[in-house]
Design a protein around this motif. Structure first.
Motif, short mmCIF file in Angstrom:
data_model
loop_
_atom_site.label_atom_id
_atom_site.label_comp_id
_atom_site.label_asym_id
_atom_site.label_seq_id
_atom_site.Cartn_x
_atom_site.Cartn_y
_atom_site.Cartn_z
N PRO A 162 39.04 -16.67 -11.39
CA PRO A 162 38.40 -15.59 -12.15
C PRO A 162 37.79 -14.50 -11.30
CG PRO A 162 36.98 -17.51 -12.10
CD PRO A 162 38.26 -17.92 -11.43
N GLY A 163 37.88 -14.62 -10.00
CA GLY A 163 37.28 -13.62 -9.11
C GLY A 163 36.23 -14.22 -8.22
N ALA A 164 36.46 -15.44 -7.74
CA ALA A 164 35.50 -16.11 -6.86
C ALA A 164 35.41 -15.38 -5.53
CB ALA A 164 35.91 -17.57 -6.66
N VAL A 165 34.20 -15.15 -5.07
CA VAL A 165 33.98 -14.47 -3.81
C VAL A 165 34.30 -15.43 -2.67
CG1 VAL A 165 32.32 -13.23 -2.38
CG2 VAL A 165 32.20 -13.06 -4.88
N ALA A 205 28.37 2.84 -4.40
CA ALA A 205 27.79 1.71 -3.69
C ALA A 205 26.73 2.17 -2.72
CB ALA A 205 28.89 0.94 -2.95
N ASN A 206 25.65 1.46 -2.67
CA ASN A 206 24.55 1.78 -1.77
C ASN A 206 24.61 0.85 -0.58
OD1 ASN A 206 22.23 2.53 -0.56
ND2 ASN A 206 20.86 1.87 -2.21
N ASN A 207 25.09 1.35 0.56
CA ASN A 207 25.27 0.53 1.74
C ASN A 207 24.01 0.45 2.59
OD1 ASN A 207 28.20 -0.18 1.63
ND2 ASN A 207 28.39 2.05 1.58
N ASN A 208 22.94 1.14 2.18
CA ASN A 208 21.72 1.08 2.95
C ASN A 208 20.87 -0.12 2.59
OD1 ASN A 208 22.35 3.51 4.26
ND2 ASN A 208 21.54 4.72 2.54
N ARG A 209 21.23 -0.81 1.50
CA ARG A 209 20.47 -1.98 1.11
C ARG A 209 20.78 -3.15 2.03
NH1 ARG A 209 21.87 -3.26 -4.85
NH2 ARG A 209 23.94 -3.11 -3.92
N PRO A 210 19.88 -4.12 2.16
CA PRO A 210 20.19 -5.30 2.96
C PRO A 210 21.31 -6.12 2.33
CG PRO A 210 18.12 -5.60 1.76
CD PRO A 210 18.52 -4.15 1.59
N LYS A 211 22.02 -6.86 3.13
CA LYS A 211 23.14 -7.67 2.68
C LYS A 211 22.64 -8.78 1.76
CE LYS A 211 26.82 -10.62 4.50
NZ LYS A 211 27.46 -11.13 5.74
N ARG A 212 23.17 -8.85 0.55
CA ARG A 212 22.77 -9.87 -0.40
C ARG A 212 23.48 -11.18 -0.09
NH1 ARG A 212 22.64 -8.98 -6.55
NH2 ARG A 212 24.90 -8.97 -6.28
N ILE A 213 22.72 -12.26 -0.03
CA ILE A 213 23.27 -13.57 0.24
C ILE A 213 22.95 -14.47 -0.94
CG2 ILE A 213 23.26 -15.57 1.78
CD1 ILE A 213 24.47 -13.12 3.04
N SER A 242 26.66 -17.28 1.19
CA SER A 242 27.60 -16.28 1.66
C SER A 242 27.28 -14.95 0.98
CB SER A 242 29.05 -16.69 1.36
OG SER A 242 29.24 -16.88 -0.04
N PHE A 243 28.01 -13.91 1.38
CA PHE A 243 27.77 -12.57 0.85
C PHE A 243 28.00 -12.53 -0.66
CE2 PHE A 243 29.76 -8.35 -0.11
CZ PHE A 243 28.57 -7.64 -0.15
N LYS A 244 27.11 -11.85 -1.37
CA LYS A 244 27.19 -11.73 -2.82
C LYS A 244 27.29 -10.25 -3.18
CE LYS A 244 24.79 -13.22 -7.05
NZ LYS A 244 23.58 -13.90 -7.58
N PRO A 245 28.50 -9.78 -3.55
CA PRO A 245 28.66 -8.36 -3.89
C PRO A 245 27.91 -8.00 -5.18
CG PRO A 245 30.78 -9.43 -3.46
CD PRO A 245 29.76 -10.51 -3.61
N ASP A 246 27.82 -6.71 -5.43
CA ASP A 246 27.26 -6.25 -6.69
C ASP A 246 28.10 -6.76 -7.85
OD1 ASP A 246 25.17 -4.90 -5.52
OD2 ASP A 246 26.31 -3.04 -5.30
N ARG A 247 27.43 -7.07 -8.96
CA ARG A 247 28.06 -7.54 -10.19
C ARG A 247 28.72 -8.90 -10.03
NH1 ARG A 247 30.90 -2.99 -13.72
NH2 ARG A 247 30.18 -4.48 -15.28
N ILE A 270 31.17 -15.50 -9.02
CA ILE A 270 32.30 -14.89 -9.71
C ILE A 270 32.06 -13.39 -9.83
CG2 ILE A 270 33.75 -14.94 -11.76
CD1 ILE A 270 33.74 -17.54 -10.14
N LEU A 271 33.05 -12.62 -9.41
CA LEU A 271 32.94 -11.17 -9.44
C LEU A 271 33.13 -10.66 -10.86
CD1 LEU A 271 32.54 -8.96 -7.27
CD2 LEU A 271 35.00 -8.59 -7.36
N LYS A 272 32.25 -9.80 -11.30
CA LYS A 272 32.26 -9.21 -12.63
C LYS A 272 32.34 -10.31 -13.69
CE LYS A 272 34.25 -5.44 -15.32
NZ LYS A 272 35.45 -4.62 -15.58
#
Length: 392
Positions: A119-122, A171-179, A185-190, A201-203
């Motif tokens: 389903p969109g696993a990161v 996308a705001n790349n100035n924010r700290p990396k979400r874990i 591991s890295f957690k993208p927006d949404r 799961i993405l979106k």
């Protein structure tokens, strides 16, 4: 005489310890790779949740019962003729049997792909998109003639209304990396963590027990097709039952039986109950999910208040669900492959990372080597090389 090498055993609690020598190769860690599962190294995606598997079995059973009730109970006494003492279905009997079975098959196939599709696993090696010096650059296709609407992709490594978009669509790349505190591991927006799939799961819209899977950017199309074709079977069955009831009322004076056996009435009652119950449910789901597609805002985003820029025209959400027309079909509007559960959702390679909201250095390395399979070697954040081990 050959000198024997001395073996030095060091106590970890001693005050003095010998000088450590750097290893010549990074440490390796072997991971388990099942045939089916939801971990990053499993070959095929399948959730082993008992409740989900039970609901999936009920779903297949209900569709099989619908086909039996329509093709074996409802149509034979109605649309048939007798030749040499043998009853045969008429042209319209064969037509309705074939059409109803085809729609039910498409519903079952859509359910199967919705259940067995990632389903969109990161992935664990996901990394934030590289910053493009804060410049807004809109990609509108490549030299191969692919032309995508400007509402799909925006700049600075983000997608307007896409899975990787920040507030305001960029996308705001100035924010700290979400874990993710669970996946580490890295957690993208949404992206949202599912406790049942145990993955981010993405979106992600929701976890549906009827399809035994999360509904995300990877299988949202198959989920929509499953709900849509199930609604079609319910409407089709109810239409045939109503038409047969009217036909029986007109044949009361002829004293012609409407059913082969009196017990078949129970089968038709079950068909009516099933069609009404699941028809109303799937109708509400179609309306609800279409609002999600058009607005490009999932239910979890609304509940958590993480409202990214809504797509007013509804194009970016539709393209994220049904794909952007890669290959022979590159139309921006409606395409017939949207209705096919056998057509995979894919995006042009030059915008896929922007839509997903992350990049995969290890995947790029494996593609450079010509390996199209799941990455066989992955470097963990600690520097250890992870090699998946096969399990039959």
């Amino acid at each position: 005489m050959q000198r024997r090498k001395n073996v030095i055993t060091t106590n970890i609690y001693s005050s003095s310890s010998p000088t450590r020598v750097a290893p010549t190769s990074p440490p390796t860690a072997t991971v388990v790779r099942h045939k089916c599962g939801t971990s990053p190294f499993d070959r095929h995606w399948l959730n082993w949740d008992c409740c989900g598997l039970f609901c999936a079995g009920i779903t297949y059973g209900l569709h099989m019962y619908g086909c039996y009730a329509v093709t074996q109970v409802l149509l034979p006494p109605w649309m048939s003729y007798t030749a040499d003492g043998v009853r045969w279905l008429s042209f319209w009997g064969k037509f309705h049997s074939l059409c109803f079975s085809l729609v039910a098959f498409l519903a079952v196939a859509s359910h199967f792909y919705a259940m067995t599709t990632d389903p969109g696993a990161v992935p664990p090696d996901a990394e934030p998109l590289p910053e493009v010096n804060g410049l807004d650059v809109t990609r509108q296709g490549s030299n191969d003639g692919t032309n995508l609407d400007s509402s799909i992709i925006s700049v600075g490594g983000g997608a307007v209304g896409g899975a990787g978009a920040g507030a305001g669509g960029v996308a705001n790349n100035n924010r700290p990396k979400r874990i993710c505190r669970r996946c580490k591991s890295f957690k993208p927006d949404r992206a949202h963590h599912c406790s049942i799939c145990n993955r981010c799961i993405l979106k992600m819209d929701h976890h549906c027990p009827w399809v035994n899977n999360c509904v995300g950017i990877g299988n949202h199309k198959f989920f929509l097709l499953f709900v849509f074709y199930t609604l079609c079977t319910c409407v089709y069955a109810m239409g045939l039952v109503v038409a047969r009831f009217v036909n029986c009322l007109g044949n009361i004076e002829k004293h012609e039986p409407c059913l082969d056996e009196p017990t078949h009435l129970l089968g038709l009652i079950g068909l009516v109950v099933e069609s009404l119950l699941f028809g109303m449910f799937t109708c509400c789901m179609v309306v609800d999910q279409w609002d999600v597609v058009v607005s490009n805002v999932t239910h979890i985003d609304r509940l958590k208040g993480e409202l990214f820029m809504e797509d007013v025209e509804g194009r970016s959400g539709i393209h994220e669900v049904f794909g952007s027309g890669v290959g022979k079909s590159k139309k921006v509007g409606f395409r017939f492959d949207w209705l096919s559960p056998f057509a995979k959702v894919c995006f042009p390679e030059h915008i896929e990372a922007d839509i997903m909201g992350f990049c995969r250095p290890c995947a790029r390395f494996s593609k450079a080597k010509g390996d199209d399979s799941l990455m066989d070697v992955m470097v963990s954040p600690s520097g250890a090389t992870t090699t998946p081990g096969d399990i039959v």
